[in-house]
Design an enzyme around this catalytic site. Structure first.
Site, PDB file in Angstrom:
ATOM      1  N   CYS A 122     -78.600  22.714  25.555  1.00 18.74           N
ATOM      2  CA  CYS A 122     -78.360  23.952  24.804  1.00 18.74           C
ATOM      3  C   CYS A 122     -78.101  23.658  23.316  1.00 18.74           C
ATOM      4  O   CYS A 122     -79.029  23.380  22.566  1.00 18.74           O
ATOM      5  CB  CYS A 122     -77.222  24.731  25.443  1.00 18.74           C
ATOM      6  SG  CYS A 122     -77.126  26.450  24.912  1.00 18.74           S
ATOM      7  N   HIS A 224     -78.553  25.183  31.039  1.00 13.73           N
ATOM      8  CA  HIS A 224     -77.385  24.362  31.360  1.00 13.73           C
ATOM      9  C   HIS A 224     -77.529  23.741  32.753  1.00 13.73           C
ATOM     10  O   HIS A 224     -77.025  24.297  33.740  1.00 13.73           O
ATOM     11  CB  HIS A 224     -76.111  25.210  31.294  1.00 13.73           C
ATOM     12  CG  HIS A 224     -75.657  25.495  29.908  1.00 13.73           C
ATOM     13  ND1 HIS A 224     -74.703  24.739  29.261  1.00 13.73           N
ATOM     14  CD2 HIS A 224     -76.047  26.448  29.025  1.00 13.73           C
ATOM     15  CE1 HIS A 224     -74.505  25.214  28.047  1.00 13.73           C
ATOM     16  NE2 HIS A 224     -75.320  26.255  27.877  1.00 13.73           N
ATOM     17  N   GLU A 226     -75.976  21.235  33.998  1.00 18.53           N
ATOM     18  CA  GLU A 226     -74.674  20.835  34.561  1.00 18.53           C
ATOM     19  C   GLU A 226     -74.059  21.976  35.373  1.00 18.53           C
ATOM     20  O   GLU A 226     -73.310  21.725  36.318  1.00 18.53           O
ATOM     21  CB  GLU A 226     -73.732  20.372  33.445  1.00 18.53           C
ATOM     22  CG  GLU A 226     -73.040  21.447  32.647  1.00 18.53           C
ATOM     23  CD  GLU A 226     -73.894  22.121  31.583  1.00 18.53           C
ATOM     24  OE1 GLU A 226     -73.324  22.916  30.804  1.00 18.53           O
ATOM     25  OE2 GLU A 226     -75.110  21.862  31.522  1.00 18.53           O
TER      26      GLU A 226
END
Length: 250
Positions: A122, A224, A226
């Site tokens: 990002c 994202h 994660e």
């Protein structure tokens, strides 16, 4: 992999004394903090590596930080100050961290010179683009016409739009030609930086995946992974790629 695990450095937020002047975030009024997303910690551990948290430090200390890690993740966060890609925009915003901006530009520059495998997420992708003399759309909703909402804060692990990847690229080989991803950003790449290549875009043309044209140890994504690590195979593949690349280079 041997007995010694790969160390993956990960960046985070710098909370200044001004931002925490009321003590609402943690600690006491005016106390400064480094803050890190635990999603990254879990994703790195899940990939068989050790997360090493990288707080903002003076530039002279960065080389010593990098000496302790085998791979690097540049995490998401607040906007990069627009002065770094638009010399006419010097306005101040209390949410912007000059300390983090300056630190991460230098951290990324040195890591690239050392050929450390890097995953940029990002803000991290946007930072890379700016470092390579590119620019950003400062706000997608006001500068572009798109039917896709790119800033969705609810259900952070939920896929909300598609990404198509270019054929015959190492990232596509890793993750496939079509992905469904989450989306938590209001800015995006405008002018592409030098030596970079767009590998993936969303259906409205927003840049979602970038790599260098001449190296295969750096991947930058706009979403994202994660936050999708527990629900998405392609997120797992990204973190496994980072750890495996570091293991090969070590």
């Amino acid at each position: 992999m041997g007995d010694k695990l790969i160390n993956v450095g990960v960046t985070g937020y710098f909370v200044s004394s001004e931002q925490n002047k009321q003590g609402w975030i943690k600690g006491v009024p005016g106390q400064q903090f480094s803050m890190f997303s635990y999603d990254f910690v879990e994703s790195i551990v899940g990939s068989g590596a050790v997360p090493t948290l990288l707080p903002v430090v003076p530039k002279g200390h960065i080389k010593h930080q990098l000496a302790t890690i085998d791979a690097l993740v540049l995490a998401g966060g607040e906007d990069v100050h627009p002065k770094h890609y638009d010399e006419n925009d010097l306005k101040e915003d209390s949410s912007i961290s000059h300390e983090r901006d300056e630190y991460e530009f230098e951290l990324l520059k040195q890591a690239l010179q050392l050929d450390i495998p890097i995953l940029l997420v990002c803000r991290g992708m946007q930072l890379l683009n700016i470092l390579q003399k590119g620019s950003l759309y400062k706000d997608i909703n006001t500068e572009l016409k798109t039917p896709i909402e790119h800033l969705i804060l609810k259900d952070r692990d939920k896929a909300v739009h598609n990404v198509s990847l270019k054929a015959n690229n190492f990232v596509t080989t890793l993750m496939g030609e079509h992905l469904q991803v989450n989306s938590i950003h209001h800015q995006s790449i405008n002018r592409l930086g030098e030596c970079l290549e767009v590998i993936g875009t969303s259906e409205d043309g927003i840049v979602e995946v970038v790599t260098f044209t001449n190296r295969e140890d750096v991947i930058a994504v706009q979403w994202h992974p994660e936050m999708m690590y527990k629900t998405s195979d392609h997120a797992v593949k990204l973190f496994n790629w980072l750890v495996n690349k570091a293991e090969i280079k070590k």
